[in-house]
Design a protein around this motif. Sequence first.
Motif, mmCIF file in Angstrom:
data_model
loop_
_atom_site.group_PDB
_atom_site.id
_atom_site.type_symbol
_atom_site.label_atom_id
_atom_site.label_comp_id
_atom_site.label_asym_id
_atom_site.label_seq_id
_atom_site.Cartn_x
_atom_site.Cartn_y
_atom_site.Cartn_z
ATOM 1 N N ARG A 131 1.793 -15.491 1.810
ATOM 2 C CA ARG A 131 0.392 -15.436 1.379
ATOM 3 C C ARG A 131 0.259 -15.131 -0.106
ATOM 4 N N TYR B 222 2.177 -12.604 -2.684
ATOM 5 C CA TYR B 222 2.486 -11.289 -2.086
ATOM 6 C C TYR B 222 3.875 -10.811 -2.514
ATOM 7 N N PHE C 237 -5.980 -5.983 0.590
ATOM 8 C CA PHE C 237 -5.124 -5.159 -0.257
ATOM 9 C C PHE C 237 -5.964 -4.361 -1.259
ATOM 10 N N ASN C 238 -7.023 -4.973 -1.749
ATOM 11 C CA ASN C 238 -7.865 -4.256 -2.718
ATOM 12 C C ASN C 238 -8.386 -2.949 -2.110
ATOM 13 N N ALA D 131 -5.597 -12.383 -3.817
ATOM 14 C CA ALA D 131 -6.554 -12.302 -4.926
ATOM 15 C C ALA D 131 -6.805 -10.826 -5.178
ATOM 16 N N ASN E 21 -3.625 -1.702 5.799
ATOM 17 C CA ASN E 21 -3.841 -2.498 7.010
ATOM 18 C C ASN E 21 -3.692 -1.675 8.287
ATOM 19 N N VAL F 84 0.827 -1.215 0.000
ATOM 20 C CA VAL F 84 0.000 0.000 0.000
ATOM 21 C C VAL F 84 0.859 1.262 0.000
ATOM 22 N N VAL G 164 10.785 2.984 11.738
ATOM 23 C CA VAL G 164 10.220 4.159 12.412
ATOM 24 C C VAL G 164 9.841 3.776 13.840
ATOM 25 N N GLU H 34 11.189 2.315 4.875
ATOM 26 C CA GLU H 34 10.848 0.898 4.913
ATOM 27 C C GLU H 34 11.823 0.171 5.841
HETATM 28 C C1 LIG Z 1 -3.831 -15.183 4.918
HETATM 29 C C2 LIG Z 1 -4.125 -13.863 4.275
HETATM 30 C C3 LIG Z 1 -4.654 -13.819 3.004
HETATM 31 C C4 LIG Z 1 -4.953 -12.588 2.409
HETATM 32 N N1 LIG Z 1 -5.512 -12.591 1.167
HETATM 33 C C5 LIG Z 1 -5.838 -11.424 0.594
HETATM 34 C C6 LIG Z 1 -6.428 -11.402 -0.697
HETATM 35 O O1 LIG Z 1 -6.687 -12.451 -1.293
HETATM 36 N N2 LIG Z 1 -6.718 -10.203 -1.265
HETATM 37 C C7 LIG Z 1 -6.463 -9.026 -0.621
HETATM 38 O O2 LIG Z 1 -6.765 -7.950 -1.187
HETATM 39 N N3 LIG Z 1 -5.898 -9.005 0.599
HETATM 40 C C8 LIG Z 1 -5.588 -10.164 1.224
HETATM 41 N N4 LIG Z 1 -5.002 -10.161 2.449
HETATM 42 C C9 LIG Z 1 -4.717 -8.856 3.090
HETATM 43 C C10 LIG Z 1 -3.431 -8.209 2.546
HETATM 44 O O3 LIG Z 1 -2.337 -9.079 2.735
HETATM 45 C C11 LIG Z 1 -3.178 -6.889 3.260
HETATM 46 O O4 LIG Z 1 -4.333 -6.099 3.175
HETATM 47 C C12 LIG Z 1 -2.003 -6.123 2.653
HETATM 48 O O5 LIG Z 1 -0.812 -6.850 2.789
HETATM 49 C C13 LIG Z 1 -1.865 -4.770 3.346
HETATM 50 O O6 LIG Z 1 -0.755 -4.076 2.835
HETATM 51 P P1 LIG Z 1 -0.073 -2.910 3.670
HETATM 52 O O7 LIG Z 1 0.976 -2.328 2.766
HETATM 53 O O8 LIG Z 1 -1.096 -2.025 4.264
HETATM 54 O O9 LIG Z 1 0.614 -3.639 4.935
HETATM 55 P P2 LIG Z 1 1.754 -4.745 4.984
HETATM 56 O O10 LIG Z 1 1.588 -5.722 3.881
HETATM 57 O O11 LIG Z 1 1.734 -5.251 6.387
HETATM 58 O O12 LIG Z 1 3.121 -3.942 4.754
HETATM 59 C C14 LIG Z 1 3.640 -3.075 5.763
HETATM 60 C C15 LIG Z 1 5.068 -2.657 5.383
HETATM 61 O O13 LIG Z 1 5.533 -1.723 6.372
HETATM 62 C C16 LIG Z 1 6.848 -2.093 6.806
HETATM 63 N N5 LIG Z 1 6.966 -1.651 8.211
HETATM 64 C C17 LIG Z 1 6.327 -2.182 9.286
HETATM 65 N N6 LIG Z 1 6.653 -1.496 10.394
HETATM 66 C C18 LIG Z 1 7.493 -0.503 10.005
HETATM 67 C C19 LIG Z 1 8.185 0.555 10.711
HETATM 68 N N7 LIG Z 1 8.033 0.723 12.032
HETATM 69 N N8 LIG Z 1 8.986 1.382 10.011
HETATM 70 C C20 LIG Z 1 9.133 1.234 8.659
HETATM 71 N N9 LIG Z 1 8.517 0.237 7.941
HETATM 72 C C21 LIG Z 1 7.706 -0.596 8.613
HETATM 73 C C22 LIG Z 1 6.886 -3.617 6.647
HETATM 74 O O14 LIG Z 1 8.221 -4.080 6.518
HETATM 75 C C23 LIG Z 1 6.061 -3.811 5.371
HETATM 76 O O15 LIG Z 1 6.879 -3.713 4.214
HETATM 77 C C24 LIG Z 1 -4.699 -11.362 3.087
HETATM 78 C C25 LIG Z 1 -4.144 -11.411 4.368
HETATM 79 C C26 LIG Z 1 -3.869 -12.641 4.959
HETATM 80 C C27 LIG Z 1 -3.274 -12.656 6.343
#
Ligand SMILES: Cc1cc2nc3c(=O)[nH]c(=O)nc-3n(C[C@H](O)[C@H](O)[C@H](O)COP(=O)(O)OP(=O)(O)OC[C@H]3O[C@@H](n4cnc5c(N)ncnc54)[C@H](O)[C@@H]3O)c2cc1C
Length: 409
Positions: A47, A106, A318-319, A50, A305, A16, A152, A35
């Motif tokens: 993971r 992922y 993620f969507n 979709a 998230n 995201v 962070v 990051e």
């Molecule tokens: C089993 C499972 C299946 C899923 N299937 C689907 C699906 O089919 N379709 C779908 O749309 N979604 C799905 N999801 C949800 C999806 O994985 C999440 O919504 C998505 O990964 C969110 O992305 P994000 O970038 O918000 O967070 P994250 O993917 O958690 O990424 C966070 C990033 O921030 C970094 N970070 C963390 N803390 C810090 C810090 N303090 N300082 C600097 N960097 C930091 C991490 O290293 C990471 O790179 C699924 C989740 C699970 C658990």
Amino acid sequence: MGTQQYDIAIIGGGPVGATLALALRGSKLKVCVLEARPANTASKDARALALSYGSRLLLARLGIWDALQDISNIRTIHISQKQSFGRTMLHAEELNVPELGYVLPYPALQDALTDALQHTLSPSPSPASGRGKRDSAGEGSGKLQFITGASVTQLQGELDHAVIGYQQDGVEHTLHTRLAVVADGGKLLAQQYPPEVHDYGQSALITHITCSAPQADTAFERFTPQGPLALLPFKVGYELVWTAPHQRAQEMLPWNDARFLHELQQHFGDRVGEFLTAGKRTCFPLGLRRAPQQTPMPHTVLLGNAAQTMHPVAGQGFNMGLRDAWELAQEILDAAPEALGTEAMLAAYRSQRRTDREAGIRFTDGLVRLFSNDLPLVSAGRAAALTALDCLPFVKKFVAKRMMFGANG
Ligand SMILES: Cc1cc2nc3c(=O)[nH]c(=O)nc-3n(C[C@H](O)[C@H](O)[C@H](O)COP(=O)(O)OP(=O)(O)OC[C@H]3O[C@@H](n4cnc5c(N)ncnc54)[C@H](O)[C@@H]3O)c2cc1C
């Protein structure tokens, strides 16, 4: 060295956060992505995701779609309930789209986004380490920096900016930004601003499986009293998401393959023939975590998230995060320079996201609660509802469109 100043600082270069940074490419803004993962470390996250057809369109607009490797298509979704007659089928052609969705690991998504970020970056040495962990790109008169290995530890909203503290190679840094975007998955502010949490008592066990009669481009969602089970078509087999009570999922992890495949067969049935092989298994605890405020302090916004973590039953996580990133980028690009990060801009973003966010959370939460029990009356009602849905094209179209494009269409 004085305190660094940015227009926008994105905490977390996950799917995201990286998407938002890409959506701001070419603007005149000074943007950094912080990051925690060190440079050139591939994500090991097991993971599979979709992605909806709507997400494909957004990723294509960002120029990422063609770079994604290892994607499988979903053209049909078969939804059923264990031990009951009701079922619904969704077909891409009924909805006038080429595909309903796509499946990819992922790390493949993460790598493509990181590559796209780095593609426009030219290395400049890190003032902290001199080892080039701070890559920067200039486009227009703006500048994008991707700072890896940067964890962070602090964020504070002030009257006219936010202050971020981070560690890189054991060295503390501070930066000021007009807008801090928290896209870290939800840990940084969890103590200060606790999210509303609902534990469904379920974990997802995920793995890749092969079977004797895979159905091309068809995903299966099967509701069971233990929790939903999904088979997402990927390469020659399926990505399995098997939901079970926490303790049961932990017990299932060490089963040998023969036992695992046998239990899966009992649980899912023989719609895709005999299950033949299973890959490495990983477990994720599932729950709903919802930040009560998307903009908890001045000059700060939560995304993806960090704002809402949902059960994967409807593949919305993620969507939804992608739509968060896209719409925040539009607010930023449309804002007058002096309005960046102000309460007026943040209020406009909240208002823009309210309907889609609430609808996505309610839909996902409702599905899990409605289907994860074996009360006989409820079960009969669900079976009837699935059958009725199959016979009501308008309702089916409405539900499918919500899943593909969100409530803002
Ligand atoms: C089993 C499972 C299946 C899923 N299937 C689907 C699906 O089919 N379709 C779908 O749309 N979604 C799905 N999801 C949800 C999806 O994985 C999440 O919504 C998505 O990964 C969110 O992305 P994000 O970038 O918000 O967070 P994250 O993917 O958690 O990424 C966070 C990033 O921030 C970094 N970070 C963390 N803390 C810090 C810090 N303090 N300082 C600097 N960097 C930091 C991490 O290293 C990471 O790179 C699924 C989740 C699970 C658990």
